[in-house]
Design a protein around this motif. Sequence first.
Motif, mmCIF file in Angstrom:
data_model
loop_
_atom_site.group_PDB
_atom_site.id
_atom_site.type_symbol
_atom_site.label_atom_id
_atom_site.label_comp_id
_atom_site.label_asym_id
_atom_site.label_seq_id
_atom_site.Cartn_x
_atom_site.Cartn_y
_atom_site.Cartn_z
ATOM 1 N N LEU A 43 0.844 -1.194 0.000
ATOM 2 C CA LEU A 43 0.000 0.000 0.000
ATOM 3 C C LEU A 43 0.880 1.244 0.000
ATOM 4 O O LEU A 43 1.864 1.313 0.732
ATOM 5 N N SER A 44 0.505 2.199 -0.816
ATOM 6 C CA SER A 44 1.205 3.480 -0.878
ATOM 7 C C SER A 44 0.189 4.604 -0.861
ATOM 8 O O SER A 44 -0.985 4.397 -1.149
ATOM 9 N N VAL A 45 0.663 5.791 -0.539
ATOM 10 C CA VAL A 45 -0.189 6.973 -0.549
ATOM 11 C C VAL A 45 0.147 7.770 -1.804
ATOM 12 O O VAL A 45 1.301 8.115 -2.034
ATOM 13 N N LYS A 46 -0.879 8.036 -2.598
ATOM 14 C CA LYS A 46 -0.729 8.770 -3.857
ATOM 15 C C LYS A 46 -1.245 10.182 -3.671
ATOM 16 O O LYS A 46 -2.310 10.385 -3.085
ATOM 17 N N PHE A 47 -0.468 11.166 -4.154
ATOM 18 C CA PHE A 47 -0.914 12.548 -4.088
ATOM 19 C C PHE A 47 -0.282 13.340 -5.220
ATOM 20 O O PHE A 47 0.628 12.870 -5.907
ATOM 21 N N SER A 48 -0.758 14.543 -5.394
ATOM 22 C CA SER A 48 -0.306 15.414 -6.471
ATOM 23 C C SER A 48 1.116 15.896 -6.229
ATOM 24 O O SER A 48 1.518 16.152 -5.090
ATOM 25 N N LYS A 49 1.842 16.033 -7.317
ATOM 26 C CA LYS A 49 3.209 16.541 -7.256
ATOM 27 C C LYS A 49 3.246 17.955 -6.677
ATOM 28 O O LYS A 49 4.211 18.336 -6.015
ATOM 29 N N SER A 50 2.190 18.710 -6.864
ATOM 30 C CA SER A 50 2.146 20.102 -6.407
ATOM 31 C C SER A 50 2.122 20.240 -4.883
ATOM 32 O O SER A 50 2.460 21.285 -4.354
ATOM 33 N N VAL A 51 1.738 19.192 -4.152
ATOM 34 C CA VAL A 51 1.694 19.267 -2.692
ATOM 35 C C VAL A 51 2.864 18.543 -2.031
ATOM 36 O O VAL A 51 2.914 18.435 -0.805
#
Length: 83
Positions: A43-51
């Motif tokens: 499991l990984s946490v995915k988020f926007s490059k901008s944050v």
Amino acid sequence: MEYVIAVYRSRNVSMQAYNYLLRNNITCALISTPRAANVGCGLSVKFSKSVLSNVRSVLSQGETFVGFFIARSTYNGVILSRI
């Protein structure tokens, strides 16, 4: 499409990081770790490059933290680059 994933060796810590980001109004998702990472608990946490700069110091404090990866979706799958 590019995004960042935070990879951990512990499913529990992955879920804690995900919940922390949600509580702080950061859009993110809990995803299966791409095979290209060859590490982690699945499991990984995915988020926007901008944050990334907003969450980098907080998410990297976990004891089971593996690292941040830039993920690029292509027709042949996901390409990961460690950052």
